[in-house]
Write an enzyme that holds these catalytic residues in place. Structure first.
Site, PDB file in Angstrom:
ATOM      1  N   GLU A 245       0.823  -1.210   0.000  1.00  0.00           N
ATOM      2  CA  GLU A 245       0.000   0.000   0.000  1.00  0.00           C
ATOM      3  C   GLU A 245       0.862   1.266   0.000  1.00  0.00           C
ATOM      4  O   GLU A 245       0.540   2.232  -0.676  1.00  0.00           O
ATOM      5  CB  GLU A 245      -0.952   0.005   1.202  1.00  0.00           C
ATOM      6  CG  GLU A 245      -2.088  -1.001   1.097  1.00  0.00           C
ATOM      7  CD  GLU A 245      -2.953  -0.800  -0.146  1.00  0.00           C
ATOM      8  OE1 GLU A 245      -3.207   0.362  -0.522  1.00  0.00           O
ATOM      9  OE2 GLU A 245      -3.357  -1.797  -0.760  1.00  0.00           O
ATOM     10  N   PHE A 246       1.947   1.259   0.751  1.00  0.00           N
ATOM     11  CA  PHE A 246       2.845   2.420   0.729  1.00  0.00           C
ATOM     12  C   PHE A 246       3.432   2.590  -0.668  1.00  0.00           C
ATOM     13  O   PHE A 246       3.495   3.692  -1.205  1.00  0.00           O
ATOM     14  CB  PHE A 246       3.973   2.261   1.764  1.00  0.00           C
ATOM     15  CG  PHE A 246       3.611   2.726   3.143  1.00  0.00           C
ATOM     16  CD1 PHE A 246       2.769   1.984   3.948  1.00  0.00           C
ATOM     17  CD2 PHE A 246       4.120   3.916   3.640  1.00  0.00           C
ATOM     18  CE1 PHE A 246       2.439   2.411   5.222  1.00  0.00           C
ATOM     19  CE2 PHE A 246       3.796   4.356   4.920  1.00  0.00           C
ATOM     20  CZ  PHE A 246       2.960   3.603   5.710  1.00  0.00           C
TER      21      PHE A 246
END
Length: 278
Positions: free
Chosen positions: A47-48
């Site tokens: 997600e980052f």
DNA sequence: CTCCTGGGTA
DNA sequence: TACCCAGGAG
């Protein structure tokens, strides 16, 4: 039950909508590395990396990164410079620092601790969107969140030809249509379907939150990126005059970029006035 | 609210 | 050119 946008041009049955999304997913769903073993760690890393960065560019970085740093513990035990090196080429380097700091928080908690969205939002680099995605993907819980592909799907189906569609108007529809028996797979399906719609010409320009990014070429972030990559590959700290000779940018821009990089903690200045990565 | 951050790919 | 599975700071 029928669902509709505020002034949507047509109504669509919840079941028909879900069927359409799942039909695409079952035929053309993507096999992405972070969808295997979607642990809290692997979901966080993906997600980052996926914030503002396309899937095709993240895949190889994700594989290499999770192989080198297989856990929060391994990640926070590495230095920030090591992490920035592994991140090199992905861009938005602040994300690497946020991920590293988040790993520090999580590694200090009992392993297996289950986080709420409220707790996740307090961690660096995690906003409402990423928090919802983590809850849905890592825990398979029906968190309601929106991001660009979800936006595309709902605007396309429920806000056709409608200008200025706000996320606040879309979120209730996401909440109504979510597959509570299988939220993780449902969101995977929404992502893949949204990507498909974009390939077919759909876009988010009617979103109230749509904004065009400023030009990269000639920008300060081009200078920042260049400085960071230059210093990551330099064995010793480097002076300001050295940088001005080595890099093809105005001195003012180099100084300004350096100041920002130092302020954000991606870089430090020693007592001789030389710069290096933290 | 606005502005900032990155670089590769279609 | 456009735009990415956005978040933080001001």
């Amino acid at each position: 039950m029928f669902i509709e946008g505020i002034v949507s041009s047509y109504r669509m049955n919840t079941k028909d909508f879900r069927s359409r999304v799942y039909a695409y997913y079952n035929q053309q769903g993507r096999d992405l590395p972070w969808r295997h073993q979607p642990t809290l760690y692997r979901v966080c890393v993906s997600e980052f990396m996926l914030q503002q960065t396309q899937v095709s560019r993240v895949i190889n970085y994700f594989r290499a990164f999770t192989q080198k740093y297989p856990s929060f513990k391994a990640l926070h035990q590495a230095s920030l410079t090591e992490i920035l090196t592994a991140w090199q080429g992905l861009g938005y380097n602040r994300r690497a620092k946020y991920l590293w700091e988040t790993a520090h928080h999580i590694a200090a908690q009992p392993s297996g601790k289950q986080y709420t969205a409220e707790e996740l939002v307090k961690l660096p680099g995690i906003g409402r969107g990423t928090a919802g995605a983590i809850i849905a993907y890592a825990y398979d819980l029906p968190a309601v969140f929106i991001e660009t592909n979800i936006r595309t799907v709902f605007i396309h189906h429920f806000f056709t030809n409608q200008p200025n569609v706000s996320d606040a108007a879309i979120l209730p529809l996401i909440e109504k249509t979510i597959d509570r028996n299988n939220p993780r797979e449902w969101y995977w399906a929404l992502m893949d379907y949204g990507t498909y719609l974009k390939q077919q010409g759909a876009h988010n320009r009617s979103s109230a939150h749509y904004s065009k990014q400023s030009k990269f070429k000639g920008s300060l972030r081009q200078v920042r990126g260049h400085i960071l990559s230059y210093l990551l590959n330099m064995p010793t700290p480097v002076s300001m005059p050295h940088l001005c000779t080595a890099l093809p940018y105005p001195k003012n821009n180099i100084q300004k970029a350096l100041n920002h990089l130092v302020q954000e903690g991606l870089m430090s200045k020693n007592n001789k006035g030389q710069y290096c990565c933290v």
